[in-house]
Design an enzyme around this catalytic site. Structure first.
Site, mmCIF file in Angstrom:
data_model
loop_
_atom_site.group_PDB
_atom_site.id
_atom_site.type_symbol
_atom_site.label_atom_id
_atom_site.label_comp_id
_atom_site.label_asym_id
_atom_site.label_seq_id
_atom_site.Cartn_x
_atom_site.Cartn_y
_atom_site.Cartn_z
ATOM 1 N N TYR A 127 0.845 -1.199 0.000
ATOM 2 C CA TYR A 127 0.000 0.000 0.000
ATOM 3 C C TYR A 127 0.876 1.243 0.000
ATOM 4 O O TYR A 127 2.039 1.230 0.423
ATOM 5 C CB TYR A 127 -0.954 0.009 1.196
ATOM 6 C CG TYR A 127 -0.329 0.279 2.542
ATOM 7 C CD1 TYR A 127 -0.224 1.583 3.046
ATOM 8 C CD2 TYR A 127 0.151 -0.759 3.334
ATOM 9 C CE1 TYR A 127 0.331 1.824 4.301
ATOM 10 C CE2 TYR A 127 0.707 -0.527 4.578
ATOM 11 C CZ TYR A 127 0.794 0.770 5.058
ATOM 12 O OH TYR A 127 1.348 1.012 6.292
ATOM 13 N N CYS A 128 0.308 2.337 -0.504
ATOM 14 C CA CYS A 128 0.970 3.642 -0.498
ATOM 15 C C CYS A 128 -0.126 4.701 -0.508
ATOM 16 O O CYS A 128 -1.292 4.397 -0.255
ATOM 17 C CB CYS A 128 1.935 3.794 -1.669
ATOM 18 S SG CYS A 128 1.178 3.532 -3.289
ATOM 19 N N THR A 129 0.211 5.945 -0.813
ATOM 20 C CA THR A 129 -0.756 7.035 -0.695
ATOM 21 C C THR A 129 -1.919 6.899 -1.671
ATOM 22 O O THR A 129 -3.085 6.899 -1.280
ATOM 23 C CB THR A 129 -0.064 8.394 -0.912
ATOM 24 O OG1 THR A 129 1.054 8.483 -0.040
ATOM 25 C CG2 THR A 129 -1.017 9.544 -0.639
ATOM 26 N N ILE A 150 -4.237 4.562 0.190
ATOM 27 C CA ILE A 150 -4.871 4.941 1.462
ATOM 28 C C ILE A 150 -6.026 5.908 1.223
ATOM 29 O O ILE A 150 -7.059 5.844 1.904
ATOM 30 C CB ILE A 150 -3.836 5.581 2.399
ATOM 31 C CG1 ILE A 150 -2.695 4.601 2.684
ATOM 32 C CG2 ILE A 150 -4.481 6.024 3.712
ATOM 33 C CD1 ILE A 150 -1.455 5.259 3.260
#
Length: 340
Positions: free
Chosen positions: A203-205, A232
């Site tokens: 996961y990342c932004t 996210i």
């Protein structure tokens, strides 16, 4: 073609103070949106100028990177021009199906100006073209599917930098101690040794870093690679609209003037100066330093928004003394705080 001739006149010419005043005078609302797409752009400069000219007319603000490999954008769009913005973007065949991620917390002040830049890559990774194939990426998981995989004990990897994960992350995630995406990739590969057949969750932004990471891991023999759909930002939206459990704790760091948007009520980090619970990033008020660090309101007042004594001394010094102080004071710079 000469880049300088291609973008002549297509850039902001106003100073920061004038830009701030212009934004403060606005009487309409804005929406902060991010999006990316890996797609072959044959002439990035021509695309850059096409987008800048139209988006400048629509009074859009933001930071957009264009490269041969695609587009990566974070933008602020006037609400009354949103339909025009979306219609124009989707009229370009390369971007007709690009998904949007709308900001969770938005005061309309996320950007001061419009910047559309041509880069070698939309996310700098230091990889050779033979080390990944962006057409062979991991499976995209919805928030519901993500939570289910978490509950079954999958290995979770945060593909953001240390100063991002410090203020918010999924519980149990591997958190790289890196300042750049380029540094993260080999670190994660090393941390995941022996897990080539495990279920990996990335996961990342907003998803753009995970897209390339998933391709990188698959190239290195990982068989079950998954990534959070929309990152996210969209996870928070899905959790809210579908009534799902929110398994993300804290804030999501964002690369605009807000520096963060709250995903849960948890405060998982601390003021770098006094240790009080705090998750508010700031840049050192001494522009010669500009260190990004976490500072509570009390310390902001006590230290005049500075990260340490040297910066505070320099900030408050008369102009005629600053040149001499620059020769002997140490400014931290960067994004890693060290106590004086």
């Amino acid at each position: 073609m000469d880049p300088n001739s291609k973008n002549k006149g297509l850039y902001n010419k106003l100073g920061p103070e004038e830009l701030k005043q212009r934004l403060a005078r606005e009487t309409f609302k804005r929406t902060t949106v991010s999006f990316y797409k890996y797609v072959i752009i044959d002439d990035p400069w021509a695309m850059r100028n096409l987008l800048y000219e139209k988006w400048d007319q629509l009074n859009c603000l933001g930071r957009i990177y264009i490269a041969n490999e695609g587009i990566n954008a974070q933008m602020s769009v006037p609400d009354h021009r949103w339909d025009d913005f979306e219609k124009h973007l989707r009229s370009i065949s390369l971007f007709k199906d690009v998904p949007f991620k709308i900001a969770v917390e938005d005061d309309g002040k996320s950007f001061l100006k419009l910047q559309v830049k041509v880069r070698k890559q939309i996310v700098a990774d230091g990889l050779q073209p033979t080390e990944y194939d962006v057409t062979n990426v991991g499976q995209h998981l919805s928030a519901k599917e993500w939570n289910e995989a978490l509950n079954k004990g999958a290995t979770v990897v945060d593909m953001r930098n240390h100063y991002e994960s410090e203020i918010g992350h999924f519980e149990g995630a591997l958190l790289p101690d890196a300042e750049t995406f380029k540094e993260e990739l080999p670190e994660i590969l090393d941390k995941l040794k022996g897990k080539e057949n495990d279920k990996i969750l990335l996961y990342c932004t907003g998803g753009v870093r995970c897209e390339k990471t998933s391709a990188y891991l698959k190239h290195h023999g990982f068989s079950d690679v998954n990534q959070l759909l929309g990152g996210i930002i969209d996870y928070s939206r899905q959790v809210s609209t579908q009534g799902l459990e929110n398994t993300f704790k804290g804030k999501n760091f964002v690369f605009d003037n807000r520096l963060g948007e709250r995903i849960s009520d948890d405060t998982i980090s601390h003021c770098h100066q006094c240790g009080k619970p705090c998750d508010s990033h700031t840049n050192c008020a001494n522009k010669k330093c500009n260190l990004l660090f976490i500072q509570c309101d009390d310390c902001k007042t006590k230290h005049d928004g500075c990260c340490g004594d040297d910066c505070q001394t320099y900030l408050l010094a008369p102009p005629k003394e600053k040149t001499e102080l620059e020769k002997r004071l140490v400014f931290k710079r960067g994004k890693r705080f060290h106590k004086a």
